[in-house]
Design an enzyme around this catalytic site. Structure first.
Site, PDB file in Angstrom:
ATOM      1  N   GLY A   1       6.877  12.627  -2.341  1.00 43.33           N
ATOM      2  CA  GLY A   1       5.582  11.956  -2.476  1.00 43.33           C
ATOM      3  C   GLY A   1       4.986  11.743  -1.099  1.00 43.33           C
ATOM      4  N   ASN A   2       4.250  10.661  -0.935  1.00 44.02           N
ATOM      5  CA  ASN A   2       3.587  10.421   0.349  1.00 44.02           C
ATOM      6  C   ASN A   2       4.584  10.442   1.508  1.00 44.02           C
ATOM      7  OD1 ASN A   2       2.862   8.419   2.603  1.00 44.02           O
ATOM      8  ND2 ASN A   2       0.878   8.909   1.720  1.00 44.02           N
ATOM      9  N   ALA A   3       5.675   9.689   1.373  1.00 44.50           N
ATOM     10  CA  ALA A   3       6.639   9.597   2.464  1.00 44.50           C
ATOM     11  C   ALA A   3       7.428  10.909   2.628  1.00 44.50           C
ATOM     12  CB  ALA A   3       7.583   8.424   2.219  1.00 44.50           C
ATOM     13  N   GLY A   4       8.069  11.369   1.561  1.00 46.20           N
ATOM     14  CA  GLY A   4       8.964  12.531   1.648  1.00 46.20           C
ATOM     15  C   GLY A   4       8.246  13.836   1.940  1.00 46.20           C
TER      16      GLY A   4
ATOM     17  N   LYS B   1       3.761  -9.929  -0.042  1.00 45.08           N
ATOM     18  CA  LYS B   1       3.677  -8.798  -0.977  1.00 45.08           C
ATOM     19  C   LYS B   1       2.962  -9.244  -2.236  1.00 45.08           C
ATOM     20  CE  LYS B   1       5.145  -4.469  -1.211  1.00 45.08           C
ATOM     21  NZ  LYS B   1       5.234  -3.496  -0.143  1.00 45.08           N
TER      22      LYS B   1
ATOM     23  N   GLY C   1      12.830  12.962  -2.658  1.00 41.37           N
ATOM     24  CA  GLY C   1      11.497  12.413  -2.925  1.00 41.37           C
ATOM     25  C   GLY C   1      10.459  13.269  -2.234  1.00 41.37           C
TER      26      GLY C   1
HETATM   27  P1  NAD Z   1       5.323   8.298  -4.044  1.00 42.27           P
HETATM   28  O1  NAD Z   1       5.078   7.731  -5.380  1.00 42.27           O
HETATM   29  O2  NAD Z   1       4.192   8.972  -3.312  1.00 42.27           O
HETATM   30  O3  NAD Z   1       6.517   9.374  -4.116  1.00 42.27           O
HETATM   31  C1  NAD Z   1       7.751   9.100  -4.698  1.00 42.27           C
HETATM   32  C2  NAD Z   1       8.504  10.403  -4.844  1.00 42.27           C
HETATM   33  O4  NAD Z   1       9.801  10.102  -5.362  1.00 42.27           O
HETATM   34  C3  NAD Z   1       7.867  11.380  -5.811  1.00 42.27           C
HETATM   35  O5  NAD Z   1       7.989  12.680  -5.312  1.00 42.27           O
HETATM   36  C4  NAD Z   1       8.732  11.246  -7.074  1.00 42.27           C
HETATM   37  O6  NAD Z   1       8.768  12.424  -7.835  1.00 42.27           O
HETATM   38  C5  NAD Z   1      10.081  10.975  -6.437  1.00 42.27           C
HETATM   39  N1  NAD Z   1      11.013  10.381  -7.374  1.00 42.27           N
HETATM   40  C6  NAD Z   1      10.784   9.490  -8.362  1.00 42.27           C
HETATM   41  N2  NAD Z   1      11.907   9.257  -9.043  1.00 42.27           N
HETATM   42  C7  NAD Z   1      12.871  10.019  -8.471  1.00 42.27           C
HETATM   43  C8  NAD Z   1      14.252  10.222  -8.725  1.00 42.27           C
HETATM   44  N3  NAD Z   1      14.851   9.611  -9.739  1.00 42.27           N
HETATM   45  N4  NAD Z   1      14.925  11.042  -7.905  1.00 42.27           N
HETATM   46  C9  NAD Z   1      14.297  11.670  -6.895  1.00 42.27           C
HETATM   47  N5  NAD Z   1      13.002  11.541  -6.618  1.00 42.27           N
HETATM   48  C10 NAD Z   1      12.310  10.713  -7.404  1.00 42.27           C
HETATM   49  O7  NAD Z   1       5.932   7.124  -3.180  1.00 42.27           O
HETATM   50  P2  NAD Z   1       6.001   7.003  -1.587  1.00 42.27           P
HETATM   51  O8  NAD Z   1       4.802   6.272  -1.112  1.00 42.27           O
HETATM   52  O9  NAD Z   1       6.341   8.328  -0.992  1.00 42.27           O
HETATM   53  O10 NAD Z   1       7.229   5.997  -1.442  1.00 42.27           O
HETATM   54  C11 NAD Z   1       8.581   6.446  -1.536  1.00 42.27           C
HETATM   55  C12 NAD Z   1       9.508   5.411  -0.959  1.00 42.27           C
HETATM   56  O11 NAD Z   1       9.120   5.132   0.380  1.00 42.27           O
HETATM   57  C13 NAD Z   1       9.482   4.056  -1.680  1.00 42.27           C
HETATM   58  O12 NAD Z   1      10.765   3.484  -1.583  1.00 42.27           O
HETATM   59  C14 NAD Z   1       8.502   3.256  -0.870  1.00 42.27           C
HETATM   60  O13 NAD Z   1       8.693   1.863  -1.017  1.00 42.27           O
HETATM   61  C15 NAD Z   1       8.868   3.747   0.516  1.00 42.27           C
HETATM   62  N6  NAD Z   1       7.793   3.509   1.487  1.00 42.27           N
HETATM   63  C16 NAD Z   1       6.626   4.214   1.430  1.00 42.27           C
HETATM   64  C17 NAD Z   1       5.635   3.944   2.361  1.00 42.27           C
HETATM   65  C18 NAD Z   1       4.342   4.715   2.353  1.00 42.27           C
HETATM   66  O14 NAD Z   1       3.514   4.486   3.258  1.00 42.27           O
HETATM   67  N7  NAD Z   1       4.118   5.631   1.428  1.00 42.27           N
HETATM   68  C19 NAD Z   1       5.828   2.962   3.346  1.00 42.27           C
HETATM   69  C20 NAD Z   1       7.040   2.268   3.385  1.00 42.27           C
HETATM   70  C21 NAD Z   1       8.021   2.555   2.445  1.00 42.27           C
END
Ligand code: NAD
Length: 402
Positions: free
Chosen positions: A208-211, A96, A206
């Site tokens: 973002g990308n994942a949710g 990482k 959440g």
């Molecule tokens: P992102 O930045 O695209 O989205 C994060 C989301 O979480 C946003 O909608 C944000 O508003 C929300 N958020 C932030 N603070 C918050 C809170 N206090 N309460 C509720 N929601 C809140 O990030 P992502 O890429 O979607 O990643 C989210 C999680 O998934 C992280 O833990 C990341 O490590 C994990 N993850 C993501 C990927 C990927 O490919 N995107 C892969 C593996 C793991």
């Protein structure tokens, strides 16, 4: 999450696997810890690159740009990557990178300078058969493109396989943008079949990308999404939310809370009456304080580390199936692996091929763990860790390291 907290779980299951002191030490010690100081217009930024374990293949893991990044966090994330690549059964280890910076305060030109410096600082340790970074929090396909370009300038060779998550035009893979969520869907579908879950109501923390992609994919498959949230709060509708409309509202106004529906807090979302809970934002949100109030039958962890170790025990006792992060969100790194294969061959796959191969990988990983889980008394996370650790230790043993 601190490295101490992350390895607590490792120590907890060490006796179950009869791990020797040497094995435990090997599993909880990074192979190489690299640090540097990057300079953008006279301002200094701390940069870290942790190469945790490469017994099974080149180090693999994203680079994070965030003001909270420190060595401890990067080490935790590198450890998780080693487990995740083992669970997904892809021939990589775990690493990482991270820079302590708020990229929102930097111009695009400054971010480019920072990213090129990151590669200049660590390039000797990177490469398609050494260590293959990828995007993480606040790092984008454009940043991967700058990093690739800098690496190729230094080495004088084209090497698209040195980094993944690239734009398609520079050797990126189709499906990479939704891979984490899609991998999670495949795991969830298998789990639903195994436990015979009939009600398919969902809450996603959440957006973002994942949710967001998860909510979209499940909505398209006919699941009823009762609640979603982002950092500003959540929204609930017992008749189900219209996710297409919600995505439009989020894009236009910046938050899901502006959608018409009952407002709920992020805390309420976690204990809302649904059969499937999908934490997709922060770590450490399901704790001993709220675990017994969780009503879901399945928790699919798309976020890294959303459940604390002691909450796990309560959920297991209450018959809640927790599908752990190192399995549930491994679709992203799996398609990164596919991207690397395509780069190494110089031969690119169509969307259906990527999806088919992702499904095969996710279903195989889930099924292997499920078979163990159905034959012992340990929770699903423990079984998942056992599978990952066994694979890493087997590789270490074959190399004569333990
Ligand atoms: P992102 O930045 O695209 O989205 C994060 C989301 O979480 C946003 O909608 C944000 O508003 C929300 N958020 C932030 N603070 C918050 C809170 N206090 N309460 C509720 N929601 C809140 O990030 P992502 O890429 O979607 O990643 C989210 C999680 O998934 C992280 O833990 C990341 O490590 C994990 N993850 C993501 C990927 C990927 O490919 N995107 C892969 C593996 C793991």
């Amino acid at each position: 999450m601190t490295f101490e907290a992350v390895t607590t779980f490792l120590r907890k299951i060490a006796p179950l696997m009869s791990l020797t002191k040497k094995e435990l030490e090997l599993l909880s010690t990074p192979k190489k810890v690299l640090q540097s100081e990057l300079d953008v217009n006279g301002k200094k930024y701390s940069a870290y690159h942790v190469q945790f374990n490469d017994a099974r293949g080149p180090f693999k893991g994203g680079i994070r740009y965030h003001p909270d990044v420190d060595l401890d966090e990067v080490t935790s994330l590198a450890f998780w990557m080693a487990l995740k690549t083992a669970v997904a059964d892809i021939p990589f280890g775990g690493g990482k990178g991270g820079v302590t910076v708020n990229p929102k305060e930097l111009s695009s030109h400054e971010i480019e300078g920072l990213s090129r410096q990151f590669v200049r600082a660590f390039h000797e340790h990177l490469g398609p058969t050494k260590d293959i970074p990828a995007p993480d929090v606040y790092t984008t396909p454009q940043i991967m493109a700058w990093m690739l370009d800098e690496f190729e300038k230094i080495t004088g060779e084209h090497a698209p396989g040195m980094i993944t998550g690239k734009p398609l035009e520079l050797g990126g893979s189709l499906v990479r943008d939704i891979a984490t969520a899609l991998g999670g869907v495949y795991v969830l579908e298998e789990a639903i079949k195994k436990i015979g879950l009939e009600e398919k109501t969902v809450a996603v923390q959440g957006f973002g990308n994942a949710g967001m992609n998860m909510a979209k994919l499940l909505f398209e498959k006919g699941f009823k999404i009762l609640a979603v949230s982002d950092s500003q709060g959540g929204i609930f509708d017992s008749n189900g939310l219209d996710i297409t409309e919600l995505i439009r509202v989020k894009k236009e106004t910046g938050s899901v809370v502006n959608y018409s529906g009952t407002k709920i807090t992020n805390k309420e979302l976690l204990v809302t009456g649904c059969s499937i809970l999908i934490p997709s934002a922060l770590s450490g949100v399901i704790t001993t304080e709220n675990a017994s109030a969780v009503k879901a039958k399945i928790i699919l962890e798309l976020a890294n580390g959303p459940t604390t170790s002691s909450a796990d025990d309560i959920l297991h006792k209450n018959n809640v199936l927790v599908l752990p992060d190192i399995l549930s969100n491994s679709g992203g790194v799996t398609v990164s692996y596919f991207e690397w294969i395509q780069n190494m061959y110089g031969y690119y796959w169509d969307e259906e091929t990527v999806k088919k191969r992702l499904k095969e990988k996710m279903v195989t990983a889930f099924s292997g763990i499920w078979n163990m889980y159905s034959q012992n008394e340990h929770d699903f996370r423990t079984n998942t860790y056992i599978v990952a650790i066994r694979k890493i230790l087997t590789a270490e043993k074959l190399r004569g390291m333990v």
